[in-house]
Design a protein around this motif. Structure first.
Motif, PDB file in Angstrom:
ATOM      1  N   TRP A   1      28.084  41.829  19.739  1.00  0.00           N
ATOM      2  CA  TRP A   1      29.214  41.943  18.820  1.00  0.00           C
ATOM      3  C   TRP A   1      28.954  41.192  17.522  1.00  0.00           C
ATOM      4  N   GLY A   2      28.357  39.997  17.660  1.00  0.00           N
ATOM      5  CA  GLY A   2      28.038  39.223  16.468  1.00  0.00           C
ATOM      6  C   GLY A   2      27.014  39.938  15.601  1.00  0.00           C
ATOM      7  N   GLY A   3      25.981  40.487  16.241  1.00  0.00           N
ATOM      8  CA  GLY A   3      24.958  41.216  15.492  1.00  0.00           C
ATOM      9  C   GLY A   3      25.510  42.461  14.833  1.00  0.00           C
ATOM     10  N   PHE A   4      26.388  43.163  15.556  1.00  0.00           N
ATOM     11  CA  PHE A   4      26.986  44.390  15.019  1.00  0.00           C
ATOM     12  C   PHE A   4      27.823  44.090  13.787  1.00  0.00           C
ATOM     13  N   ASN A   5      28.671  43.057  13.869  1.00  0.00           N
ATOM     14  CA  ASN A   5      29.529  42.728  12.737  1.00  0.00           C
ATOM     15  C   ASN A   5      28.739  42.178  11.557  1.00  0.00           C
ATOM     16  N   THR A   6      27.665  41.446  11.850  1.00  0.00           N
ATOM     17  CA  THR A   6      26.811  40.945  10.768  1.00  0.00           C
ATOM     18  C   THR A   6      26.175  42.110  10.010  1.00  0.00           C
ATOM     19  N   ALA A   7      25.658  43.082  10.768  1.00  0.00           N
ATOM     20  CA  ALA A   7      25.059  44.265  10.141  1.00  0.00           C
ATOM     21  C   ALA A   7      26.109  45.063   9.382  1.00  0.00           C
ATOM     22  N   LEU A   8      27.313  45.170   9.954  1.00  0.00           N
ATOM     23  CA  LEU A   8      28.394  45.923   9.307  1.00  0.00           C
ATOM     24  C   LEU A   8      28.759  45.300   7.965  1.00  0.00           C
ATOM     25  N   GLU A   9      28.882  43.972   7.949  1.00  0.00           N
ATOM     26  CA  GLU A   9      29.245  43.292   6.710  1.00  0.00           C
ATOM     27  C   GLU A   9      28.117  43.358   5.682  1.00  0.00           C
ATOM     28  N   ALA A  10      26.880  43.341   6.160  1.00  0.00           N
ATOM     29  CA  ALA A  10      25.741  43.431   5.238  1.00  0.00           C
ATOM     30  C   ALA A  10      25.736  44.764   4.499  1.00  0.00           C
ATOM     31  N   THR A  11      26.171  45.828   5.186  1.00  0.00           N
ATOM     32  CA  THR A  11      26.222  47.154   4.550  1.00  0.00           C
ATOM     33  C   THR A  11      27.510  47.346   3.756  1.00  0.00           C
ATOM     34  N   ASN A  12      28.349  46.319   3.730  1.00  0.00           N
ATOM     35  CA  ASN A  12      29.630  46.419   3.041  1.00  0.00           C
ATOM     36  C   ASN A  12      29.651  45.550   1.785  1.00  0.00           C
ATOM     37  N   LYS A  13      28.484  45.313   1.227  1.00  0.00           N
ATOM     38  CA  LYS A  13      28.371  44.517   0.013  1.00  0.00           C
ATOM     39  C   LYS A  13      27.803  45.371  -1.120  1.00  0.00           C
ATOM     40  N   GLU A  14      28.165  45.014  -2.325  1.00  0.00           N
ATOM     41  CA  GLU A  14      27.722  45.797  -3.479  1.00  0.00           C
ATOM     42  C   GLU A  14      26.196  45.809  -3.596  1.00  0.00           C
ATOM     43  N   ALA A  15      25.566  44.686  -3.246  1.00  0.00           N
ATOM     44  CA  ALA A  15      24.102  44.616  -3.328  1.00  0.00           C
ATOM     45  C   ALA A  15      23.455  45.687  -2.468  1.00  0.00           C
ATOM     46  N   PHE A  16      24.044  45.960  -1.313  1.00  0.00           N
ATOM     47  CA  PHE A  16      23.522  47.008  -0.437  1.00  0.00           C
ATOM     48  C   PHE A  16      23.763  48.380  -1.067  1.00  0.00           C
ATOM     49  N   CYS A  17      24.943  48.567  -1.637  1.00  0.00           N
ATOM     50  CA  CYS A  17      25.291  49.872  -2.222  1.00  0.00           C
ATOM     51  C   CYS A  17      24.323  50.264  -3.337  1.00  0.00           C
ATOM     52  N   ILE A  18      23.960  49.292  -4.167  1.00  0.00           N
ATOM     53  CA  ILE A  18      23.126  49.623  -5.325  1.00  0.00           C
ATOM     54  C   ILE A  18      21.650  49.346  -5.062  1.00  0.00           C
ATOM     55  N   SER A  19      21.294  49.131  -3.802  1.00  0.00           N
ATOM     56  CA  SER A  19      19.877  48.950  -3.470  1.00  0.00           C
ATOM     57  C   SER A  19      19.119  50.273  -3.605  1.00  0.00           C
ATOM     58  N   CYS A  20      19.840  51.392  -3.596  1.00  0.00           N
ATOM     59  CA  CYS A  20      19.236  52.704  -3.845  1.00  0.00           C
ATOM     60  C   CYS A  20      19.355  53.009  -5.340  1.00  0.00           C
ATOM     61  N   HIS A  21      18.272  53.483  -5.939  1.00  0.00           N
ATOM     62  CA  HIS A  21      18.307  53.739  -7.385  1.00  0.00           C
ATOM     63  C   HIS A  21      19.307  54.825  -7.748  1.00  0.00           C
ATOM     64  N   GLU A  22      19.592  55.732  -6.783  1.00  0.00           N
ATOM     65  CA  GLU A  22      20.553  56.797  -7.063  1.00  0.00           C
ATOM     66  C   GLU A  22      21.925  56.217  -7.419  1.00  0.00           C
ATOM     67  N   MET A  23      22.320  55.170  -6.702  1.00  0.00           N
ATOM     68  CA  MET A  23      23.614  54.538  -6.965  1.00  0.00           C
ATOM     69  C   MET A  23      23.550  53.575  -8.146  1.00  0.00           C
ATOM     70  N   LYS A  24      22.479  52.801  -8.220  1.00  0.00           N
ATOM     71  CA  LYS A  24      22.367  51.802  -9.285  1.00  0.00           C
ATOM     72  C   LYS A  24      22.282  52.435 -10.665  1.00  0.00           C
ATOM     73  N   ASN A  25      21.548  53.527 -10.772  1.00  0.00           N
ATOM     74  CA  ASN A  25      21.312  54.134 -12.085  1.00  0.00           C
ATOM     75  C   ASN A  25      22.394  55.111 -12.518  1.00  0.00           C
ATOM     76  N   ASN A  26      23.290  55.461 -11.600  1.00  0.00           N
ATOM     77  CA  ASN A  26      24.311  56.452 -11.949  1.00  0.00           C
ATOM     78  C   ASN A  26      25.732  55.881 -11.837  1.00  0.00           C
ATOM     79  N   PRO A  27      26.364  55.876 -10.669  1.00  0.00           N
ATOM     80  CA  PRO A  27      27.749  55.389 -10.602  1.00  0.00           C
ATOM     81  C   PRO A  27      27.911  53.929 -11.030  1.00  0.00           C
TER      82      PRO A  27
END
Length: 207
Positions: free
Chosen positions: A40-66
């Protein structure tokens, strides 16, 4: 075929139901509890890691456009110093809604793998489709992510300009419309709106 499946299920059940030869019930119970805590701890840690802006814009598609478009709007820089990040607007805050959204967004991984919007040209070609997905989602949940920060009950319409106050009284307070009906393009450029919604054009909301 069905009998084979039933036999297999019965054998599996017997394995799980058979008493342990080497470990006590207490040890197995404690071990299962600790394993559950770690999972449960690992799952929530991974969930929160994917819920940060740094994760969202780690792909150039998101960083360079939206993301580049977001940086030009009032949701990124404003007089109050409050910034809305990607997950604030695109991920529900409640846990069950968040999990449902994450499952829905998992298909976007395929878009990354197959390069659906890996160039500016491809992104622009898909902009209307992508925007429609988000508009439909926000329309369906009554602009939930908007309401996480903006509350109709807390609005002081006497401090709004007359046009905004009238629109909020007529449509928002009565429940006739929801935020996204009028505030499309508030954080990203609009696609070509000809034929999509009367009175709209492809513009950027100003600060």
């Amino acid at each position: 075929m069905i009998s084979c499946a039933l036999n297999l299920a019965a054998r599996v059940w017997r394995v799980f139901a058979r008493p342990s030869v080497h470990f006590s019930l207490g040890f197995l119970t404690l071990g299962g509890f600790l394993a559950g805590v770690l999972f449960w701890g690992g799952f929530n840690t991974a969930l929160e890691a994917t819920n940060k802006e740094a994760f969202c814009i780690s792909c150039h598609e998101m960083k360079n456009n939206p993301y580049e478009e977001l940086k030009q709007t009032i949701h990124f820089t404003n007089r109050s110093g409050v910034r809305a990040t990607c997950p604030d607007c695109h991920v529900p805050h409640e846990w069950t809604d968040k999990i449902a959204r994450k499952m829905q967004a998992s298909k976007e991984v395929w878009g990354k793998i197959f390069g659906t919007i890996d160039t500016r040209e491809k992104f622009l070609d898909k902009r209307l489709e992508l925007a429609n997905h988000e508009w439909s989602r926000l329309k369906a949940n009554n602009s939930l992510e908007c309401r996480n920060c903006h509350s109709a009950e807390s609005m002081d319409i006497t401090r709004q300009n007359p046009r905004a106050a009238k629109m909020h009284e007529t449509y928002l307070f009565t429940g006739e419309r929801t935020c996204i009906d009028c505030h499309k393009g508030i954080a990203h450029r609009l696609p070509d709106m000809n034929g999509v919604q009367p009175g709209w054009t492809g513009t950027v909301s100003a600060k």
